[in-house]
Structure formats: C-alpha cells, structure tokens
Scaffold this motif. Structure first.
Motif, mmCIF file in Angstrom:
data_model
loop_
_atom_site.group_PDB
_atom_site.id
_atom_site.type_symbol
_atom_site.label_atom_id
_atom_site.label_comp_id
_atom_site.label_asym_id
_atom_site.label_seq_id
_atom_site.Cartn_x
_atom_site.Cartn_y
_atom_site.Cartn_z
ATOM 1 N N SER A 45 2.083 -7.059 2.392
ATOM 2 C CA SER A 45 1.859 -5.980 2.568
ATOM 3 C C SER A 45 0.518 -6.349 3.446
ATOM 4 O O SER A 45 -0.351 -5.569 4.426
ATOM 5 N N HIS A 73 -3.194 -4.119 -2.882
ATOM 6 C CA HIS A 73 -2.999 -5.632 -3.238
ATOM 7 C C HIS A 73 -2.969 -6.035 -1.678
ATOM 8 O O HIS A 73 -2.998 -6.408 -1.220
ATOM 9 N N GLY A 114 -5.104 -0.640 -8.607
ATOM 10 C CA GLY A 114 -3.890 -2.019 -8.995
ATOM 11 C C GLY A 114 -2.822 -1.426 -8.887
ATOM 12 O O GLY A 114 -1.693 -1.661 -8.904
ATOM 13 N N ALA A 116 -0.332 2.171 -8.985
ATOM 14 C CA ALA A 116 0.160 2.292 -7.401
ATOM 15 C C ALA A 116 -0.489 4.351 -7.957
ATOM 16 O O ALA A 116 -0.873 4.784 -8.299
ATOM 17 N N GLY A 144 -0.185 3.829 0.827
ATOM 18 C CA GLY A 144 1.154 3.245 1.207
ATOM 19 C C GLY A 144 2.288 4.338 1.047
ATOM 20 O O GLY A 144 2.120 5.340 0.750
ATOM 21 N N ASP A 145 3.760 3.961 1.896
ATOM 22 C CA ASP A 145 4.553 5.342 2.049
ATOM 23 C C ASP A 145 5.030 5.330 0.726
ATOM 24 O O ASP A 145 5.679 5.903 -0.064
ATOM 25 N N GLY A 146 5.079 3.259 -0.291
ATOM 26 C CA GLY A 146 5.904 3.852 -1.637
ATOM 27 C C GLY A 146 5.024 4.582 -2.231
ATOM 28 O O GLY A 146 5.414 4.921 -2.891
ATOM 29 N N ALA A 147 3.360 3.785 -2.471
ATOM 30 C CA ALA A 147 2.455 4.539 -3.207
ATOM 31 C C ALA A 147 2.297 6.301 -3.541
ATOM 32 O O ALA A 147 2.312 6.936 -4.098
ATOM 33 N N ASN A 174 5.525 1.853 6.397
ATOM 34 C CA ASN A 174 6.064 0.708 6.367
ATOM 35 C C ASN A 174 7.466 0.304 5.919
ATOM 36 O O ASN A 174 8.147 -0.498 5.748
ATOM 37 N N MET A 176 8.851 0.342 2.936
ATOM 38 C CA MET A 176 8.994 -0.093 2.281
ATOM 39 C C MET A 176 7.978 0.026 0.978
ATOM 40 O O MET A 176 6.714 0.800 1.906
ATOM 41 N N SER A 177 8.581 0.181 0.166
ATOM 42 C CA SER A 177 7.506 -0.203 -1.283
ATOM 43 C C SER A 177 7.785 -1.608 -1.532
ATOM 44 O O SER A 177 7.093 -2.246 -0.403
ATOM 45 N N LYS A 281 5.438 -4.769 7.690
ATOM 46 C CA LYS A 281 5.583 -5.353 6.489
ATOM 47 C C LYS A 281 5.225 -7.126 7.038
ATOM 48 O O LYS A 281 6.337 -7.146 7.735
ATOM 49 N N GLU A 366 6.744 6.556 -12.672
ATOM 50 C CA GLU A 366 7.215 6.033 -14.097
ATOM 51 C C GLU A 366 7.388 6.584 -15.172
ATOM 52 O O GLU A 366 8.455 7.024 -15.543
ATOM 53 N N PHE A 391 2.754 -1.125 -16.133
ATOM 54 C CA PHE A 391 2.802 0.398 -15.478
ATOM 55 C C PHE A 391 3.970 1.534 -16.672
ATOM 56 O O PHE A 391 3.661 2.880 -16.515
ATOM 57 N N ARG A 394 1.706 4.296 -18.065
ATOM 58 C CA ARG A 394 1.950 5.700 -17.242
ATOM 59 C C ARG A 394 2.814 7.115 -17.762
ATOM 60 O O ARG A 394 2.000 8.501 -17.747
HETATM 61 C C1 LIG Z 1 2.184 2.805 -10.918
HETATM 62 C C2 LIG Z 1 2.397 1.096 -10.106
HETATM 63 N N1 LIG Z 1 3.760 1.370 -10.139
HETATM 64 C C3 LIG Z 1 4.686 -0.208 -10.011
HETATM 65 C C4 LIG Z 1 3.386 -0.653 -9.162
HETATM 66 C C5 LIG Z 1 4.283 -1.818 -8.422
HETATM 67 N N2 LIG Z 1 3.496 -2.042 -7.098
HETATM 68 C C6 LIG Z 1 2.985 -2.527 -6.722
HETATM 69 S S1 LIG Z 1 3.024 -3.123 -4.798
HETATM 70 C C7 LIG Z 1 4.445 -1.374 -4.609
HETATM 71 C C8 LIG Z 1 4.353 -0.697 -3.635
HETATM 72 C C9 LIG Z 1 4.030 0.082 -3.066
HETATM 73 O O1 LIG Z 1 4.352 -0.090 -1.640
HETATM 74 P P1 LIG Z 1 3.818 1.138 -0.177
HETATM 75 O O2 LIG Z 1 2.313 1.362 -1.245
HETATM 76 O O3 LIG Z 1 4.397 1.476 0.484
HETATM 77 O O4 LIG Z 1 2.648 -0.368 -0.297
HETATM 78 P P2 LIG Z 1 2.814 -1.884 0.765
HETATM 79 O O5 LIG Z 1 3.012 -2.479 0.362
HETATM 80 O O6 LIG Z 1 4.429 -1.075 1.565
HETATM 81 O O7 LIG Z 1 2.128 -2.055 2.065
HETATM 82 C C10 LIG Z 1 4.474 -1.004 -6.262
HETATM 83 C C11 LIG Z 1 6.148 -0.481 -6.870
HETATM 84 C C12 LIG Z 1 2.395 -0.654 -9.042
HETATM 85 N N3 LIG Z 1 0.947 -1.049 -8.897
HETATM 86 N N4 LIG Z 1 2.159 0.360 -9.865
#
Ligand SMILES: Cc1ncc(C[n+]2csc(CCOP(=O)(O)OP(=O)(O)O)c2C)c(N)n1
Length: 632
Positions: A45, A73, A114, A116, A144-147, A174, A176-177, A281, A366, A391, A394
């Motif tokens: 990341s 992160h 910390g 997401a 991020g696309d994951g968040a 990216n 990716m989560s 990533k 969650e 987590f 949540r």
């Molecule tokens: C509420 C919560 N659930 C799960 C996580 C674990 N986690 C940390 S980073 C991440 C993926 C995040 O993906 P993205 O936002 O796309 O960031 P990238 O790492 O791809 O840059 C996850 C699931 C978290 N930090 N918070």
C-alpha cells in the motif's frame, strides 16, 4: 547528496522539478522497502502511493490544509516528508513512530486512523466546521477502493453529495483491498477506468466519419466537438456524479506531473469533487507487485528475493481455524464461511479456494456481514464468521440487536484477540471480553491451544447457539490436533492443576503461562496453586468457579483484555454478589485503554502476563499479609 537529504518538510518539495520529484519517489521507495524488510509493515500500500503523496504535498499546504489518510496504513511517505524522516526506521517499534497517522505524533496528521472508511465522514465534518468559521483551507480525504466499500464511507458520500461542501476526495484505486477488491463498487470503478462505453461510441463515430470521402477542416472540428460532447456525456462518472460529487478522472497515479495538474485544478471547485487516481499496489518492487496481498501487511523479508523471515514455523490459530471450517463444510454444506475483506489474515483463504460456493468475502463491511449471517442463520444455514477482534467492534449493534435478540445461531472466530503487536492502539483486541460478556444469551470461549480451538469451533457449529471463540495472532504451542472433532461441554471449565494455596483462573494460551508460573512457584517457593482453564468466559462455569473461590480464598485472574469490565471484574462481581467473605483477589490484565506501539511479547511482558510476570506478581501477592489489590 540525494534529493531526500534536502527534503524534510513539504515546502522543500516546491523548488523541485518533475524529474527531481520522480527521483525523490525512487529514493523514498528504497527507504520504505528497507524499513519494512526490517520492521514489517504495510509495504504494497505504501509503495503504491509514493508519487501520489509527493504530488499532494506539492500542491496542498499541510498542515493548514488537512490531508486525511483513510486506514492510514499507507502514510509512510507522508511521514517521511513531514519531519519524521530520521525516525522512519523506528516505525511500528516500541517508542518509535506509529504505523498510522497519529495527531499526537505530528501536526501534519489530521486525524488518527487505523480502522477503514472513516476519512470521508471526518472530512465532511471538518469542511462544515471550516465553512462555519469562515476559514479557507482545503480538506483532502485520501481513500482506497477497498475502504470505499465500507458502509460508513458510503453513508458519508450520501451526505456529502447532499450538503455539498467544498471538499476534495482522492480515490486511490489499485483494484485491491488486502485481497482483490470485491463488489459492485469495485466493478463500477473498473468500468470508469476502462471508459468502455465512451471508447466504443468514439470508435463508431470515427468509423462513420471515415466513410465520408473528403473531410474538410470544418468537418474535423465538428468531429472533435462531437467527441468532446460524447466524452462529457459518456465518460461514466455516474455513481459519484449521481450522488452529487463531481467525478474527475481517471488520473495516472504514477505520473506526478499529471497529478500535480489535476490536484491544482481541484482547488477551484466550491463543491465536493472526487479525483479517481489509479495506482498499482507494490509499485517499484517486483515481489510486492507480483504478490501485493502477501506484502499488504508484511512480515520482515529479504530484500533480494522478497522471501519472508518468519519468526515461527508453527501454524497460526488462523490457519487451524480455516482448516477446521474446511472440514466442517466437507461434512455439512450448510456451513457458510464469511469474512469482511480478510480471507488471508483469517485463514479462510483455503475455504475460498476449495469451497467458493460456501464462502463470502463481503468487503470491508463488518456490520453487513453480521446481518448477512443473521439472514443465513434464520433461514437454516450455519454461518461461521472470521473477524479480527478490533474490527468486531464495528458490529456490536448487529450482535445485540440482530443476532442476540432473535437468538440466532452464528459462530464467530475472533482472531487477533488480546494484545496485538506492531499496529498500536487502533488494532488491539482488548475490548471484546468486556463488551461481549455484557450481552445476554451468547457464549464467549477461548481455547488454550490449537486442538481446543478446533473442538470449540466444531462445538459452536453443532450447538445451534451464538458462539464467539477468541484466539491471538501468534501461533500456540504447536500441539497435535485430534483426528476427529470432539464436543466440549458448553460453559464448562477444565481443572489443570490442584493446589492448596490459591487458584489461578486463566483462558486462552495464557493458561500455559499460568501453569508454568504455578509450577515455578511450587518448585522455588513451595506454593501450590490450582490452575483452571476457564474455557468459557461467558457463561462462566459458575459452580466450579465458586467452589474454588470459596475453598482457596486466594484468587488470581489472568486475561489479555482490558481489566475494567473484563474477566477479573466479572469474578469480582460474583464474589460480591454471592457475598463470599475473606477473599483476596489479584487480577492481572491490561490496565490501559490506549496501548502503545510495541510487539506482542513486549506488551505481554509489560502487563505481567507471561509466566515470569505472573510468577513474580503472584508471589508478591501471596507474600503479603494483607492484600490491598482487592479484599473483601
Ligand atoms: C474496519 C476495518 N476492517 C478491516 C480492516 C483491515 N484492512 C486494512 S487495510 C484494508 C484494505 C484497504 O484497501 P484500500 O482502502 O483499497 O487500500 P490499499 O491498501 O489497497 O491501498 C483492510 C481490509 C480495517 N483496517 N478496518
């Protein structure tokens, strides 16, 4: 002299040419790879956002302008160029830098993150406050696309689009989560990046124009105008635009020049805009680009070949959990495994591979996951959730309101329970006991080893109850696993040692620490303690526990959770409510709610939860004539 030597704070970027910024990005990547190879951390990341971070700090004026990093992160470059370069090798180490933004660490860190998906809501609140105070600074949320799949982020977008404050959202896409991103939003982002309808229509129009024999200049102009019109109409920014947030992009996330131009432009809007920045990533380090998930939260590794340096060869509890769920699905196809974006970390990856139809990764969702499990459960399926303790916080309302009140059977593996190394305060698993034990009609268990874990998960699935099973990240003793599952009597403890001088109640792997301490007290000090593997923190094996309390009088409780409201205080409540007199109680556990950054071993030592700490604390306690820790 490197360029990084000259860069300490964001204004130092201002005099640099694009080429120099590109060189600086390379230098920073090298440092990040070195740091993470030693300390562990979020390599892929961070490598993905080096260029993005430089462009952001070049254009925006932090700390007056607020840059909010979702999850946080990925903030290593941000830390390096905001006055913390010299400390970067201390990241994630005790007394070192946090691996996440921390407002107490630097004025450049706009909020602590910390967990997401919180950035958009914070940014929105900050934008409203700014406008009400007639201030002019920019507020930039980097998500991020994951968040973005997290409910709170979507709730924020919904509101931001309505109230329309001036706000800049940088969507770092990216694909990716931690694992490949999932769901409709992720698909939508891919669709935006590929711009498929626009490209298709453009091709059609161009081929029509080609059919016209001689295209004069005016015709070319018309064609261009049509193309711009089509682009405006067809480049699909729809989801965000429909919500009331202007979509800009896609933007090349490793092209500093392009980002600088777009970020400068974005300041001009007096309503919310979203800049869709596409990054890769692990960018710049081949092993991380090839395997971004493994390098997401990386163990230390050898830089030359990217091989991880593992501290233990024993299988983790997560791995045993995944294998157990796999065996359960083999026996009963009603078992459905669920994760919120953590298939690898929770050990469910093998289930995903072997039984994809019995596995769901719901994204960072969650709350949804618990209600989804409720829906499965009420309809006769057997959901098994794997989630990190931190987590799980949540989803407390879903556990209470949706599972418990309907007594819906769900089994929950609480991974990373207890003290957690490296990540600091945001990722501790110290609250689950205090929270869950106040909820009626559920079971909270903690196995002393891997073998007990598999039996507990099996028992949970068989029981038709709501059962939580908590275990740490670190591997256990590596005990042999029974071939066949055994049912553990629900709510029953296990007596591991008998002694006349007092009793220790412990659960989870700390049971072994307690037992070692008791044996040392016996050998060195002729003190004989009973040791009880509590197994079920809720409901307690009340009969056995009361019996031991009354007989032994000197009672020690051990837990790797917060003391207030935790196991020790539950035992204290029992002593008081049962009106048992002349009891001396020592409760060892976590006395701070905000945990410093340190390794799990350091934290366990700090709170006297390893065998040496338990030995010396218990010895001190028992040697006192009158005990003042808690005396009735
Ligand atoms: C509420 C919560 N659930 C799960 C996580 C674990 N986690 C940390 S980073 C991440 C993926 C995040 O993906 P993205 O936002 O796309 O960031 P990238 O790492 O791809 O840059 C996850 C699931 C978290 N930090 N918070």
């Amino acid at each position: 002299m490197s360029i990084l030597d000259k860069v300490n704070f964001p204004p130092d970027l201002n005099g640099l040419t694009i080429e120099e910024l590109e060189t600086l990005a390379k230098e920073i990547r090298k440092i990040i790879i070195q740091v993470v190879s030693k300390n562990g951390g979020h390599l892929s990341s961070n490598l993905g956002v080096v260029d993005l971070t430089l462009a952001l700090h070049r254009i925006f004026n932090a700390p007056e302008d607020k840059i909010i990093w979702d999850v946080g992160h990925q903030s290593y470059t941000h830390k390096i160029i905001t006055g913390r370069k010299d400390k970067i090798f201390s990241i994630r180490q005790r007394h070192g830098l946090s691996g996440y933004p921390d407002i107490f660490e630097s004025e450049y860190d706009a909020i602590n993150t910390g967990h997401a998906s919180t950035s958009l809501a914070f940014a929105s609140g900050m934008a409203v406050a700014r406008d009400k105070q007639n201030k002019k600074h920019n507020i930039i949320a980097v998500i991020g696309d994951g968040a973005l799949t997290g409910g709170v982020a979507l709730e924020a977008l919904n509101h931001i689009g309505q109230i329309k404050q001036r706000l800049i959202i940088i969507l770092n896409d990216n694909k990716m989560s931690i694992s490949p991103n999932v769901g409709g939003i992720s698909k939508h982002l891919n669709y935006l990046v590929s711009g498929r309808p626009y490209i298709r229509l453009k091709e059609v129009i161009q081929s029509i124009l080609r059919l016209i024999p001689a295209i004069g200049k005016s015709m070319v102009d018309i064609a261009r105008k049509i193309e711009v019109l089509i682009r405006t109409m067809m480049v699909p920014g729809s989801l965000f635009d429909e919500l009331g947030v202007k979509y800009i992009g896609p933007i090349h996330g490793h092209n500093i020049k392009e980002m600088i131009k777009e970020f400068e432009e974005s300041k001009k809007y007096d309503f919310p805009v979203l800049l869709h920045v596409v990054t890769e990533k692990g960018f710049g380090y081949k092993p991380a680009m090839q395997n971004p998930s493994s390098f997401h939260s990386s163990a230390p590794f050898d830089i030359h070949d990217g091989k991880f340096i593992r501290s233990s060869k024993l299988p983790s509890y997560s791995k045993i959990f995944g294998q157990t769920v796999l065996k359960l699905i083999k026996k009963d196809k009603r078992v459905i495994a669920l994760t919120a974006a953590m298939p690898e970390g929770t050990g469910l990856e093998i289930v995903q591979k072997k039984y994809p139809e019995n596995f769901y990764d719901v994204g960072i969702a969650e709350q949804y996951m618990f209600d989804f499990a409720g829906g499965l459960s009420i309809s006769g399926m057997k959901p098994v959730i794997a989630i990190y303790s931190t987590f799980l916080q949540r989803a407390i309302d879903q556990i209470i309101h949706d599972l418990t009140l309907m007594k819906l059977p769900v089994v929950v593996g609480i991974d990373r329970a207890g003290l957690v190394g490296g990540d600091g305060a945001t990722h501790q698993g110290i609250f689950d006991i205090a929270i869950l034990c106040s909820i009626p009609d559920i079971y909270v268990a903690s196995p002393k080893d891997e073998n007990e874990l598999q039996h507990m998960v099996y028992t949970g699935v068989k029981s038709n109850k709501t059962v939580f099973v908590r275990y740490p990240k670190e591997p256990g003793k590596g005990v042999n696993l029974d071939e066949d599952f055994k049912e553990i009597p629900l709510g029953k403890s296990e007596v591991l040692r008998e002694g006349k001088d007092g009793v220790i109640f412990a659960f989870g792997p700390l049971v072994y620490e307690a037992k070692d301490a008791a044996e040392k007290l016996s050998k060195n000090d002729k003190i004989e303690l009973s040791v009880i593997n509590v197994r079920f923190i809720k409901p307690l094996d009340k009969e056995l526990i009361l019996n031991y309390i009354k007989k032994k009088k000197r009672v020690i409780t051990i837990e790797d959770g917060i003391l207030e409201g935790g196991f020790g205080s539950i035992i204290k409540d029992i002593i008081v409510s049962e009106n048992i007199k002349k009891i001396n109680l020592l409760s060892l556990g976590v006395s701070d709610g905000i945990i410093e950054v340190a390794s799990r071993e350091e934290l366990i030592e700090k709170y006297n939860l390893n065998s040496e700490g338990i030995y010396s604390e218990v010895k001190r306690f028992l040697n006192k004539k009158r005990i003042n820790i808690f005396k009735i």
